[in-house]
Design an enzyme around this catalytic site. Sequence first.
Site, mmCIF file in Angstrom:
data_model
loop_
_atom_site.group_PDB
_atom_site.id
_atom_site.type_symbol
_atom_site.label_atom_id
_atom_site.label_comp_id
_atom_site.label_asym_id
_atom_site.label_seq_id
_atom_site.Cartn_x
_atom_site.Cartn_y
_atom_site.Cartn_z
ATOM 1 N N ARG A 101 0.692 -1.110 -0.099
ATOM 2 C CA ARG A 101 0.064 -0.012 0.097
ATOM 3 C C ARG A 101 0.884 1.054 -0.010
ATOM 4 N NH1 ARG A 101 -5.102 0.197 1.392
ATOM 5 N NH2 ARG A 101 -4.984 -1.863 2.845
ATOM 6 N N TYR A 102 1.906 1.272 0.708
ATOM 7 C CA TYR A 102 2.756 2.326 0.983
ATOM 8 C C TYR A 102 4.027 2.082 0.053
ATOM 9 C CZ TYR A 102 -0.493 2.841 4.821
ATOM 10 O OH TYR A 102 -1.587 3.118 5.628
ATOM 11 N N ARG A 105 7.199 0.046 1.724
ATOM 12 C CA ARG A 105 7.070 -1.010 2.582
ATOM 13 C C ARG A 105 6.050 -1.924 2.200
ATOM 14 N NH1 ARG A 105 5.687 3.697 5.063
ATOM 15 N NH2 ARG A 105 3.724 3.781 6.195
ATOM 16 N N CYS A 114 -4.196 -18.200 14.319
ATOM 17 C CA CYS A 114 -3.999 -17.350 15.487
ATOM 18 C C CYS A 114 -3.888 -18.381 16.833
ATOM 19 C CB CYS A 114 -4.760 -16.174 15.773
ATOM 20 S SG CYS A 114 -4.658 -14.878 14.258
ATOM 21 N N CYS A 118 -9.457 -12.957 18.202
ATOM 22 C CA CYS A 118 -9.766 -11.905 18.976
ATOM 23 C C CYS A 118 -10.984 -11.363 18.380
ATOM 24 C CB CYS A 118 -8.771 -10.855 18.936
ATOM 25 S SG CYS A 118 -7.096 -11.335 19.292
ATOM 26 N N CYS A 121 -11.241 -8.613 15.626
ATOM 27 C CA CYS A 121 -10.134 -8.689 14.427
ATOM 28 C C CYS A 121 -10.729 -8.010 13.418
ATOM 29 C CB CYS A 121 -9.600 -9.965 14.622
ATOM 30 S SG CYS A 121 -8.426 -10.205 13.100
ATOM 31 N N ARG A 123 -9.115 -8.581 10.520
ATOM 32 C CA ARG A 123 -8.836 -9.477 9.499
ATOM 33 C C ARG A 123 -9.529 -10.455 9.319
ATOM 34 N NH1 ARG A 123 -2.722 -8.551 9.344
ATOM 35 N NH2 ARG A 123 -2.607 -6.781 8.091
ATOM 36 N N ASP A 282 -11.578 -0.484 13.436
ATOM 37 C CA ASP A 282 -11.846 -0.625 11.925
ATOM 38 C C ASP A 282 -13.287 -1.037 11.654
ATOM 39 O OD1 ASP A 282 -9.231 -0.100 11.206
ATOM 40 O OD2 ASP A 282 -8.556 -1.979 11.821
ATOM 41 N N ASP A 319 -7.081 3.367 10.550
ATOM 42 C CA ASP A 319 -7.003 2.872 9.143
ATOM 43 C C ASP A 319 -8.246 3.083 8.489
ATOM 44 O OD1 ASP A 319 -4.606 1.637 8.063
ATOM 45 O OD2 ASP A 319 -4.617 0.080 9.897
ATOM 46 N N LYS A 326 -3.600 4.783 6.514
ATOM 47 C CA LYS A 326 -3.353 4.977 8.218
ATOM 48 C C LYS A 326 -3.309 6.616 8.171
ATOM 49 C CE LYS A 326 -1.353 2.193 10.738
ATOM 50 N NZ LYS A 326 -0.008 1.511 10.364
HETATM 51 S S1 SF4 Z 1 -6.039 -9.377 16.094
HETATM 52 FE FE1 SF4 Z 1 -6.792 -10.918 14.566
HETATM 53 S S2 SF4 Z 1 -4.780 -11.160 13.559
HETATM 54 FE FE2 SF4 Z 1 -4.155 -10.318 15.614
HETATM 55 S S3 SF4 Z 1 -4.197 -12.164 16.947
HETATM 56 FE FE3 SF4 Z 1 -6.048 -11.339 17.217
HETATM 57 S S4 SF4 Z 1 -7.436 -12.847 15.719
HETATM 58 FE FE4 SF4 Z 1 -5.189 -13.038 15.192
#
Ligand code: SF4
Length: 358
Positions: A101-102, A105, A114, A118, A121, A123, A282, A319, A326
């Site tokens: 994206r940038y 990087r 994972c 979480c 999350c 993602r 997000d 973001d 960001k």
């Molecule tokens: S925030 Fe998302 S990518 Fe990061 S550890 Fe938790 S579930 Fe996994």
Amino acid sequence: MIHPDNWKQQLKQRLRCAEDFHPYFTLRDDEKKFFSESELHDSFAVAVTPYYLSLADPQDPRDPVRNQFMPSAKEFEIKEYESYDPLSEKQCEVAPGLIHRYRNRVLLRVTNLCAVYCRHCYRRGFQSPPYDTINGERLDKVLSFLSSNSGIDELLLSGGDPLILDDEKVLHIIDAVRSLKKKLIIRLCTRIPVVLPQRITRVLCRELKKRTPLWIVTQFNHRQEITDQSTRALSFLTDAGFPVLNQTVLLKGINDSEEELYKLFSNLVILHVKPYYLFQGDLAAGTSHFRVSLEQGLALYRRLKVSLSGITLPFYAVDLPDGGGKVLLTESSIIKKDGKWYCIKNYEGKSYYYPAEK
Ligand code: SF4
């Protein structure tokens, strides 16, 4: 019987379904509903290590750790502006899992696994089955991109969580990219020090140390996550000479108070961890119950700026949706509130919209 220091056993014995949780918690109605209806929805995986589970008070249904790992039927409520790819990472994918994206990087998702999923999350859209981890063919494509793009001087190793992989695999990936660019700055983005600190061993740190420059970026969201074990993991990392940065996600009902964030950031600095970003939530599908309004976030950050020192205060950032990138959030970066939307300029001066409601 789990040996508390055996990280592979911790992974094997993760809790994943209502029956697993029953001996520890009386499930709330929204938690029960998640488990009974999850197959009817596009729901996000559930897993928690016995270690991370043990940080939650079983008597407190609103415990800040519990609410980060225990799913809720609130995740089934999808707002019209939410997305399974809220940062539009797919649009910037230049090789499988490689996001550019940038200018200077790239970010590489090395796995979609994972240790703990979480609930907030962003993602979550990439982390459903089939589970996969980068293979030789994909790594070759990454190397080919890096070798033909000399302007890249920083690589974020991300996921999922890269440290869910064993040492050999992690070191192999680092060695492969390092062989192309000796001075490539590698940021290892991992929540492992928080959810599975036993994984951070002296052996791993010794091997990583041979592969610097390398920075660690982790995600502590609440001071309850700072334990003897996570302190030990952080000390292994800092003793080995790695700078450790922390990115906290601002989470409603978990850390959205001046007192909590003050204590969290101060305690991290004592452990030589620099609070780097405080992220506005997000627009990930099914996470509105975690989002604090931008107005409340700005007011909270104003107070933190007065009470915290320069080394303790992180940047407050978002973001932007639709791939805006960001941006730091200040009163002046938000150019207008247009009905239900905030209009925010990105680093290229383009306007992006973020909802005024949470
Ligand atoms: S925030 Fe998302 S990518 Fe990061 S550890 Fe938790 S579930 Fe996994």
